[in-house]
Design a protein around this motif. Structure first.
Motif, PDB file in Angstrom:
ATOM      1  N   VAL C 203       0.836  -1.198   0.000  1.00 44.38           N
ATOM      2  CA  VAL C 203       0.000   0.000   0.000  1.00 44.38           C
ATOM      3  C   VAL C 203       0.871   1.248   0.000  1.00 44.38           C
ATOM      4  CG1 VAL C 203      -1.622   1.305   1.412  1.00 44.38           C
ATOM      5  CG2 VAL C 203      -1.920  -1.158   1.143  1.00 44.38           C
ATOM      6  N   VAL C 216      -6.208   4.346   6.116  1.00 41.42           N
ATOM      7  CA  VAL C 216      -6.045   2.970   5.615  1.00 41.42           C
ATOM      8  C   VAL C 216      -6.599   1.973   6.642  1.00 41.42           C
ATOM      9  CG1 VAL C 216      -4.321   1.167   5.156  1.00 41.42           C
ATOM     10  CG2 VAL C 216      -4.103   3.409   4.079  1.00 41.42           C
ATOM     11  N   LEU C 264      -9.329   0.753  -0.312  1.00 47.25           N
ATOM     12  CA  LEU C 264      -7.908   1.114  -0.336  1.00 47.25           C
ATOM     13  C   LEU C 264      -7.516   1.613  -1.722  1.00 47.25           C
ATOM     14  CD1 LEU C 264      -6.325  -1.843   1.677  1.00 47.25           C
ATOM     15  CD2 LEU C 264      -6.875   0.456   2.467  1.00 47.25           C
ATOM     16  N   CYS C 268      -5.877   5.299  -1.552  1.00 45.91           N
ATOM     17  CA  CYS C 268      -4.421   5.248  -1.524  1.00 45.91           C
ATOM     18  C   CYS C 268      -3.841   5.701  -2.856  1.00 45.91           C
ATOM     19  CB  CYS C 268      -3.944   3.830  -1.229  1.00 45.91           C
ATOM     20  SG  CYS C 268      -4.422   3.282   0.408  1.00 45.91           S
TER      21      CYS C 268
END
Lengths: 317, 317, 317, 317
Positions: C203, C216, C264, C268
């Motif tokens: 990530v 997250v 995510l 992200c």
């Protein structure tokens, strides 16, 4: 003078309503003066001006919800604090002049909220009576006493005061209905913590900050402070602008509530403290309302331990 | 004695590595003794036992990541604290005995991490040379000095110490690569806050609590404490059991970091304070590493204001 | 071809290390070819190029922590996925040429991590022997076999391969120490869910966003996805720039993990999926590693119910 | 039939109140029938029973706050949905029989909320007049028309209907005061999304779960769904048991609001969908009420991208 017990009480009138009945459960009020006020603002202004020492006003009802005018008065204007809460069962009775029989009742005076809460009873026992809206439970009792109406839905104290016979009681559809009242004073030292207290706050958040309400709840959650109630009240600036009135478990003297309060003070546009006072336990209290012990790591002694540790770190020990 | 500046320094040896070079940037070390240690544990044990006043050891590298053994030693065993960080560019040079030409180099000694970081350069300039793994950059320089190998990838200080000629410099594929070192002492008062400090912590969480790491981050976030680094290190108990080593912005003397530390102390199984020290700014510092002013509501004066407000509430003013 | 079982295996060499031993626990590898690679990058490049079907490389050790080079290779470069994990007890043995007695051992070859993990045993049984650092457990066994050193700390398979006698076993200070390995392939359909799976992710977060790591963790927490491991690896751009390698409970085919992955992906800077595969249960698994049932409201059937409800709302039913 | 535009309208009566005025702003209502109801429950029951197609009832007032009875009716009983909101300035006028002068007004009929909102005006222009509480703005106008009172505080439409002369307008202390009304129908397909919609929900949380309200807000926040309003209404079970009525930005057809709804459905004891409908923009809309674009990563196309990515992962591409 701070610390002097109040002797001059005012309550939301007229005489013979649930507010007067609630005030009679406060021991000090039995020995003091008890004066009805025409409205919640008038009751609170009497305290603000020093005419009265304390006012008894309704906060919320388990059926009708928050009493907006009380919350608005507490959140705005000259500051006041709640020093005590009183929870009173809402036990509606049907009062009528002595000699009246249920069968003969053709008209019933009632405040619209009262008749709504007694709808089931009225349909069953007085299906043919005309229900006339009046402006308070006290006014209903007066109307029955003067003969304007055959009967009134009112508080037990209203029947007593107006020498009405009680033709029936427990008229409400919700037998467990209660109203929560607040005894309100000018700011002063709060009553001492009892281990099962409530703290009431008015919180103004920055409306241009996304997630501002979430961050308020996080300030509480991180300190393990339980939020038992949240009410939105309009600030009057514009639609969509609210002040939040919160009830939290705990007392301003508790360390973790103190830290949470400081957190709110820092992240909110404004916070007004509306009092810490003992929770009123009553017969039908909901199970979830039991006093909740501080979560792991959040008792006063956990705080003391952490503070001592930090002090050692700062001294380099 | 606390407060006495350190005079006896130890560093991760052997001589001629980046650790020695990093130590030479610490003014006090220029006037003190500087002794190499065979390993990080040995360096730190010298401080623990009182043989040395401070140890200079690597913490992390911008290419290779955390130096696990340093984090493990700080998180476990007799407590120590970081009092200073040193960021040093990783400027690999190719050293060889004077007179050697690049064209004549057939074997190159290098620590595996060093040869990995210089892969591009080696392919371009020494495609046919054999690269031999050795156990440290210092050992590589020694091997070139003794003639065991034709050349060595080493630190500039390694070439100097072993009187090697520098055939080429800036060998690394990442010209901005840096290593971060820590100067470590026995516990004592931290250096005074500078307004741009780092605090390092080792945090043990309860593994049977779902979301325990999330609640650690929330303790920091609610106080506006920025987390710049998080490393998981095994505790050795079992696979999946970690201690988290955190770098936060701020100083233990800051009010909001102090409150966050107390929060961690309360909700975590254990917290070890590993020091507050000035952030080392260097030429190629990333933009995001600029000193971040306290978020709205979280400066020391905001805290002071909130504390004064709470005190007034508690007194009933 | 996707779906074809792998037949050509590569592992982190040299022969005789724990990696080879771990590969031997994979049934398909018994019938295929098994080739050592000189390094983790070389092993993975063999899979990327199609020379091999799968590579067995170490991920983390319960004492030494993450194997950075493996995480870096998986997070960067041509994508690969983990299809299986193997947990292997780290059972160090002391190997020597047949006829050697413990009393006669004067020199011991060992990888530095191995000698660190056997410190206690070495102090007790070989207090006077010189421990010589070598570059792998396999190299240690070779050194003992050639007579360069009297003995070697190595894996059982290393002693077997080099026909060494085992003078002692269970040398490690932590009898429960294990290493976790990954079997890595080119991207393809993941193995079917078993109800107790692990998903590994790399990530990348936006570093200029405060609280990015917190968000997250919130994406995972809101879907009840448990985070069992988080590793920070430098991206190489600058000190303080990390990619996070996460292990989560669940399988990419699970609804809630799928929703968390999508979350995510959206919040992200980048997410790389590194595989879903069955959790390897072994004798000394920690209690907390038991398969965790989906939290209330987060099972696949809860998701199906909520999706059906939403569809009804949208149709106006 | 779903899709057929409503033709039979009911509104909170009596005639001549702001509700009727609000209904007149709905184009379809101009061509349909418009029938007053005696109360909010009666209006909504007319829709439930099929007697009417749509009901216009007040939701909240920028001064007085939420209209509890409307929220309670929507949260309980046979389900209904909001299909449109109407924001109407609360422009109080002073109506009197033609020929009356302001100087001659001795008694003014007014609903208590109306007289409260006009307190300033009454003090200034009619300091000596008696203000008599009546039960609605419409009743006030009737009282002035019959001559029972000299004048009435009422809605402009009330003056028109009862042929009263308007002696003064803009009586309210808050010139920007507005009331928000809802047009309510039986469940059916929601109006199509406009890009600036509101969704109203009634959410029941598990009261024995600490932090349940926080997790509701997190379900919204993680999907970037903005909460513009939260009202607590008692469920009637016991004091302290609330249903939360929420207004969110977005439409049930939006992907992210859909995901948030599913999240609430899973974590809450119950969720009732009360409609998605276009936000009513009006002249004095607060700045913060501007349509907010989806946060980074949360637009429908971000969702589509993430879903496609997940599908590829699951197929092993």
């Amino acid at each position: 003078m701070p610390g002097t017990p109040p002797t001059r009480f005012v309550y939301l009138g007229p005489e013979g309503t649930f507010s007067e009945q609630a005030l009679r459960t406060v021991p000090a009020a039995e020995h003091g003066t008890r004066t009805p006020a025409r409205s919640v603002p008038e009751a609170l202004d009497a305290v603000r001006s020093g005419e009265a020492d304390a006012a008894l006003v309704p906060l919320e009802n388990s059926i009708g919800g928050a009493v907006g005018v009380t919350l608005d008065e507490l959140a705005e204007g000259e500051p006041l604090v709640i020093t005590r809460e009183v929870i009173l069962p809402v036990d509606f009775v049907l009062g009528a002049r002595p000699g009246t029989t249920l069968a003969s009742v053709r008209s019933v005076a009632a405040h619209p909220q009262a008749s709504t809460q007694c709808r089931q009873w009225l349909r069953t026992y007085l299906p043919d009576a005309v229900v006339v809206d009046v402006l308070s439970n006290g006014a209903a009792a007066t109307g029955a006493a003067t003969g304007e109406y055959d009967a009134a839905i009112c508080a037990p104290i209203g029947a007593t005061r107006h020498r009405l016979a009680v033709l029936a009681d427990k008229l409400g559809d919700h037998p467990d209905a209660v109203t929560r009242f607040a005894l309100v004073s000018r700011p002063g030292p709060p009553p001492p913590p009892t281990g099962d207290d409530v703290t009431t706050l008015a919180v103004y958040i920055a409306h241009d900050r996304v997630g501002a309400l979430l961050s308020v709840l996080m300030e509480l959650a991180v300190r393990g402070v339980n939020l038992t109630r949240i009410e939105s009240r309009p600030t009057g600036e514009a639609l969509g602008r609210y002040v939040f009135v919160l009830d939290c478990t705990g007392h301003v003297a508790d360390v973790r509530l103190g830290e949470a309060l400081q957190g709110l003070r820092r992240v909110c546009a404004d916070v007004r403290f509306l009092g810490s006072y003992p929770r009123h336990r009553w017969a039908t209290s909901a199970a979830g309302d039991r006093p909740v012990p501080a979560p792991v790591g959040l008792s006063d002694s956990d705080y003391a331990d952490a503070a001592a540790w930090l002090a050692r770190l700062r001294r380099g020990e």
